[in-house]
Motif scaffolding. Sequence first.
Motif, PDB file in Angstrom:
ATOM      1  N   ARG A 163       0.833  -1.199   0.000  1.00  0.00           N
ATOM      2  CA  ARG A 163       0.000   0.000   0.000  1.00  0.00           C
ATOM      3  C   ARG A 163       0.870   1.252   0.000  1.00  0.00           C
ATOM      4  O   ARG A 163       1.928   1.274   0.625  1.00  0.00           O
ATOM      5  CB  ARG A 163      -0.868   0.039   1.249  1.00  0.00           C
ATOM      6  N   SER A 164       0.409   2.282  -0.681  1.00  0.00           N
ATOM      7  CA  SER A 164       0.967   3.613  -0.498  1.00  0.00           C
ATOM      8  C   SER A 164       0.253   4.256   0.681  1.00  0.00           C
ATOM      9  O   SER A 164      -0.908   3.916   0.979  1.00  0.00           O
ATOM     10  CB  SER A 164       0.763   4.464  -1.753  1.00  0.00           C
ATOM     11  N   THR A 165       0.916   5.176   1.362  1.00  0.00           N
ATOM     12  CA  THR A 165       0.319   5.788   2.552  1.00  0.00           C
ATOM     13  C   THR A 165       0.509   7.303   2.522  1.00  0.00           C
ATOM     14  O   THR A 165       1.451   7.817   1.909  1.00  0.00           O
ATOM     15  CB  THR A 165       0.931   5.228   3.844  1.00  0.00           C
ATOM     16  N   ILE A 166      -0.409   7.986   3.192  1.00  0.00           N
ATOM     17  CA  ILE A 166      -0.325   9.428   3.377  1.00  0.00           C
ATOM     18  C   ILE A 166      -0.652   9.717   4.837  1.00  0.00           C
ATOM     19  O   ILE A 166      -1.699   9.295   5.339  1.00  0.00           O
ATOM     20  CB  ILE A 166      -1.322  10.183   2.475  1.00  0.00           C
ATOM     21  N   LYS A 167       0.228  10.436   5.519  1.00  0.00           N
ATOM     22  CA  LYS A 167      -0.032  10.870   6.880  1.00  0.00           C
ATOM     23  C   LYS A 167      -0.896  12.133   6.825  1.00  0.00           C
ATOM     24  O   LYS A 167      -0.498  13.152   6.262  1.00  0.00           O
ATOM     25  CB  LYS A 167       1.273  11.177   7.610  1.00  0.00           C
ATOM     26  N   THR A 168      -2.073  12.058   7.398  1.00  0.00           N
ATOM     27  CA  THR A 168      -3.000  13.186   7.321  1.00  0.00           C
ATOM     28  C   THR A 168      -4.018  13.154   8.446  1.00  0.00           C
ATOM     29  O   THR A 168      -4.366  12.073   8.940  1.00  0.00           O
ATOM     30  CB  THR A 168      -3.745  13.196   5.973  1.00  0.00           C
ATOM     31  N   LYS A 169      -4.471  14.323   8.833  1.00  0.00           N
ATOM     32  CA  LYS A 169      -5.560  14.446   9.801  1.00  0.00           C
ATOM     33  C   LYS A 169      -6.901  14.738   9.124  1.00  0.00           C
ATOM     34  O   LYS A 169      -7.916  14.850   9.797  1.00  0.00           O
ATOM     35  CB  LYS A 169      -5.258  15.586  10.780  1.00  0.00           C
ATOM     36  N   THR A 170      -6.873  14.878   7.789  1.00  0.00           N
ATOM     37  CA  THR A 170      -8.085  15.291   7.078  1.00  0.00           C
ATOM     38  C   THR A 170      -8.314  14.420   5.858  1.00  0.00           C
ATOM     39  O   THR A 170      -7.546  14.493   4.888  1.00  0.00           O
ATOM     40  CB  THR A 170      -7.989  16.766   6.639  1.00  0.00           C
ATOM     41  N   VAL A 171      -9.371  13.620   5.881  1.00  0.00           N
ATOM     42  CA  VAL A 171      -9.801  12.855   4.709  1.00  0.00           C
ATOM     43  C   VAL A 171     -11.280  13.161   4.485  1.00  0.00           C
ATOM     44  O   VAL A 171     -12.126  12.850   5.334  1.00  0.00           O
ATOM     45  CB  VAL A 171      -9.592  11.336   4.893  1.00  0.00           C
ATOM     46  N   VAL A 172     -11.588  13.795   3.370  1.00  0.00           N
ATOM     47  CA  VAL A 172     -12.973  14.106   2.996  1.00  0.00           C
ATOM     48  C   VAL A 172     -13.435  13.049   2.001  1.00  0.00           C
ATOM     49  O   VAL A 172     -12.798  12.846   0.964  1.00  0.00           O
ATOM     50  CB  VAL A 172     -13.087  15.515   2.393  1.00  0.00           C
ATOM     51  N   TRP A 173     -14.561  12.388   2.308  1.00  0.00           N
ATOM     52  CA  TRP A 173     -15.016  11.226   1.538  1.00  0.00           C
ATOM     53  C   TRP A 173     -16.192  11.590   0.649  1.00  0.00           C
ATOM     54  O   TRP A 173     -17.247  12.029   1.120  1.00  0.00           O
ATOM     55  CB  TRP A 173     -15.429  10.113   2.497  1.00  0.00           C
ATOM     56  N   SER A 174     -16.018  11.405  -0.670  1.00  0.00           N
ATOM     57  CA  SER A 174     -17.119  11.625  -1.622  1.00  0.00           C
ATOM     58  C   SER A 174     -17.037  10.577  -2.722  1.00  0.00           C
ATOM     59  O   SER A 174     -17.189  10.895  -3.900  1.00  0.00           O
ATOM     60  CB  SER A 174     -17.025  13.030  -2.214  1.00  0.00           C
ATOM     61  N   ALA A 175     -16.812   9.328  -2.305  1.00  0.00           N
ATOM     62  CA  ALA A 175     -16.528   8.257  -3.264  1.00  0.00           C
ATOM     63  C   ALA A 175     -17.745   7.424  -3.634  1.00  0.00           C
ATOM     64  O   ALA A 175     -17.599   6.398  -4.295  1.00  0.00           O
ATOM     65  CB  ALA A 175     -15.437   7.343  -2.695  1.00  0.00           C
ATOM     66  N   GLY A 176     -18.926   7.842  -3.257  1.00  0.00           N
ATOM     67  CA  GLY A 176     -20.113   7.077  -3.639  1.00  0.00           C
ATOM     68  C   GLY A 176     -21.220   7.216  -2.625  1.00  0.00           C
ATOM     69  O   GLY A 176     -21.006   7.690  -1.498  1.00  0.00           O
ATOM     70  N   VAL A 177     -22.426   6.818  -3.027  1.00  0.00           N
ATOM     71  CA  VAL A 177     -23.588   6.885  -2.147  1.00  0.00           C
ATOM     72  C   VAL A 177     -24.351   5.573  -2.208  1.00  0.00           C
ATOM     73  O   VAL A 177     -24.175   4.769  -3.126  1.00  0.00           O
ATOM     74  CB  VAL A 177     -24.525   8.056  -2.530  1.00  0.00           C
ATOM     75  N   ARG A 178     -25.210   5.371  -1.229  1.00  0.00           N
ATOM     76  CA  ARG A 178     -26.089   4.206  -1.168  1.00  0.00           C
ATOM     77  C   ARG A 178     -27.414   4.633  -0.560  1.00  0.00           C
ATOM     78  O   ARG A 178     -27.502   5.703   0.064  1.00  0.00           O
ATOM     79  CB  ARG A 178     -25.454   3.096  -0.319  1.00  0.00           C
ATOM     80  N   PRO A 179     -28.475   3.828  -0.674  1.00  0.00           N
ATOM     81  CA  PRO A 179     -29.754   4.186  -0.060  1.00  0.00           C
ATOM     82  C   PRO A 179     -29.642   4.260   1.463  1.00  0.00           C
ATOM     83  O   PRO A 179     -28.775   3.623   2.069  1.00  0.00           O
ATOM     84  CB  PRO A 179     -30.694   3.049  -0.492  1.00  0.00           C
ATOM     85  N   VAL A 180     -30.532   5.017   2.072  1.00  0.00           N
ATOM     86  CA  VAL A 180     -30.527   5.181   3.524  1.00  0.00           C
ATOM     87  C   VAL A 180     -30.905   3.873   4.199  1.00  0.00           C
ATOM     88  O   VAL A 180     -31.564   3.001   3.620  1.00  0.00           O
ATOM     89  CB  VAL A 180     -31.480   6.311   3.955  1.00  0.00           C
ATOM     90  N   ASN A 181     -30.499   3.740   5.471  1.00  0.00           N
ATOM     91  CA  ASN A 181     -30.631   2.469   6.192  1.00  0.00           C
ATOM     92  C   ASN A 181     -32.072   1.996   6.366  1.00  0.00           C
ATOM     93  O   ASN A 181     -32.327   0.794   6.401  1.00  0.00           O
ATOM     94  CB  ASN A 181     -29.963   2.576   7.564  1.00  0.00           C
ATOM     95  N   CYS A 182     -33.022   2.921   6.488  1.00  0.00           N
ATOM     96  CA  CYS A 182     -34.396   2.509   6.768  1.00  0.00           C
ATOM     97  C   CYS A 182     -35.018   1.737   5.605  1.00  0.00           C
ATOM     98  O   CYS A 182     -36.083   1.121   5.768  1.00  0.00           O
ATOM     99  CB  CYS A 182     -35.264   3.707   7.137  1.00  0.00           C
ATOM    100  N   LEU A 183     -34.367   1.737   4.434  1.00  0.00           N
ATOM    101  CA  LEU A 183     -34.883   0.970   3.295  1.00  0.00           C
ATOM    102  C   LEU A 183     -34.297  -0.428   3.225  1.00  0.00           C
ATOM    103  O   LEU A 183     -34.679  -1.222   2.364  1.00  0.00           O
ATOM    104  CB  LEU A 183     -34.594   1.713   1.990  1.00  0.00           C
ATOM    105  N   ASN A 184     -33.352  -0.742   4.117  1.00  0.00           N
ATOM    106  CA  ASN A 184     -32.693  -2.050   4.062  1.00  0.00           C
ATOM    107  C   ASN A 184     -33.682  -3.201   4.197  1.00  0.00           C
ATOM    108  O   ASN A 184     -33.576  -4.218   3.508  1.00  0.00           O
ATOM    109  CB  ASN A 184     -31.627  -2.155   5.162  1.00  0.00           C
ATOM    110  N   GLY A 185     -34.651  -3.047   5.094  1.00  0.00           N
ATOM    111  CA  GLY A 185     -35.597  -4.130   5.336  1.00  0.00           C
ATOM    112  C   GLY A 185     -36.829  -4.088   4.463  1.00  0.00           C
ATOM    113  O   GLY A 185     -37.729  -4.931   4.617  1.00  0.00           O
ATOM    114  N   PHE A 186     -36.888  -3.151   3.561  1.00  0.00           N
ATOM    115  CA  PHE A 186     -38.058  -3.017   2.687  1.00  0.00           C
ATOM    116  C   PHE A 186     -37.958  -4.045   1.559  1.00  0.00           C
ATOM    117  O   PHE A 186     -37.032  -4.019   0.751  1.00  0.00           O
ATOM    118  CB  PHE A 186     -38.118  -1.594   2.128  1.00  0.00           C
ATOM    119  N   GLU A 187     -38.907  -4.955   1.503  1.00  0.00           N
ATOM    120  CA  GLU A 187     -38.886  -6.044   0.530  1.00  0.00           C
ATOM    121  C   GLU A 187     -39.439  -5.567  -0.809  1.00  0.00           C
ATOM    122  O   GLU A 187     -40.643  -5.332  -0.962  1.00  0.00           O
ATOM    123  CB  GLU A 187     -39.726  -7.224   1.051  1.00  0.00           C
TER     124      GLU A 187
END
Length: 451
Positions: free
Chosen positions: A256-280
């Motif tokens: 692995r390559s590594t970066i020492k940092t205190k700041t990682v902003v995540w915008s790598a994808g989305v998924r449906p909200v959790n309350c829809l997990n059990g919706f058949e």
Amino acid sequence: MTTRPRVVILGGGIGGIKAAQQLANQPVDVLIIDHNNYQVFQPLLYQVATSMLSTDEVVYPIRAFFKKAANVDFMLAEVNGIQPEAKVVKTSHGDVAYDYLIIALGSTPNFFGNQEVERNALPLKTLQDSIRIRSHLLSVFEAAAAETDPEKRKALLTFVFVGAGPIGVEGAGGVSELIYDVLQKEFHHIDFNEVSIHLIGADKCVLGMMPEKLRTEALHVLQKKHIEVQCSMLVTGYDGETLSYRPMSAPKDAPRSTIKTKTVVWSAGVRPVNCLNGFECEKDRGKRLLIEDTIQLQGYDDIFAVGDCSSFTPAGEQRPLPTLAPVALAEGQLAAKNILHTLRGEPLEHLHYKSKGVMAIIGNKEAVMAAGPLRSRGFLAWSAWLWIHLLTKAGFHSNITVTFKWLFNYLSGARLGRLITRPELPGLPEALRNTAEKTVPTDDKQVSKAS
């Protein structure tokens, strides 16, 4: 007295509000349910995070949309689940019955099962996220100004954005301008040669939805803004101190390559909200709800789904429609129309969505835009981005202040919203913690309590 049909709309985002506006003053009773009492204009969240705009300039109260529509009501509640066999929505205020249901719950950040990254990275999806990132960015500079250890100071001054789509590109560009146009003039004892900004994406290039020339232009602008771009990379971990990643094509056990940092902003994808997990119901590989071209949920005549939580692949296409605001608006409008068509016994309409184009802003006077045969970059694309977003955003009064701030920033480069309202940086020196602002300014009081 005849009871009017009840339409329940889950979510007060742009798709849900558009559907409710279409149903306003129609012979139905409409109830919008959301855990916030405001709609967030998500394209401008990065401008809150980078201190250009205030929170009240990117939101609009849901009830304010319907002052002249007595048939539309609002409930502030959490959605916990859906029971279609009983035609009931489970909420934090109890069961809510419906005759027709529109699911417009949007999405939540997707960390692809990496719990370590989820615990330590900073997503940029909600209003609370933008406030937290804003405070975090300013806090690390305050900490760096007092840090005597060179390695620790370097980690504080290293910023990583994960995701090379519009959010990552716009966020990285905004942070670069905040740092080099504003903070560099104010932090006199920091060597800004120690600052580094990284943009890491899993796709083969930045802004993959753009034509090749515009992708190349965007990459060039990012590099001019001192942003190191690495594509075709998979982030494998982040423990709050060290980010690790490897090429997408490399085996799992590759170094692995590594970066020492205190700041990682995540915008790598989305998924449906959790309350829809059990919706058949029928879902795609990303767990999004599969809908017909009538916006009806597959297998249900009385349930519609719009926006990021839904998935529709037009005939002849290989990919579903993108999770973009224009798609949500078109689906929300058509869902409402088809409910009214059903009540009148009329044939349903079908979705024929045609993209109006894509655009991304990279900083002051820098943007790229593709709309049909039109290709634009630089000042013209930047101006178009500003005007289109002003026309789309709700709130006349806030639009005036947003226009003023954009003009002020264009002329002076100033960022008026540099407020540390949520000092949450792990390891922030105690002296700085004690002097950091503990109260929340007027525009942030409500959202701070909600988070």
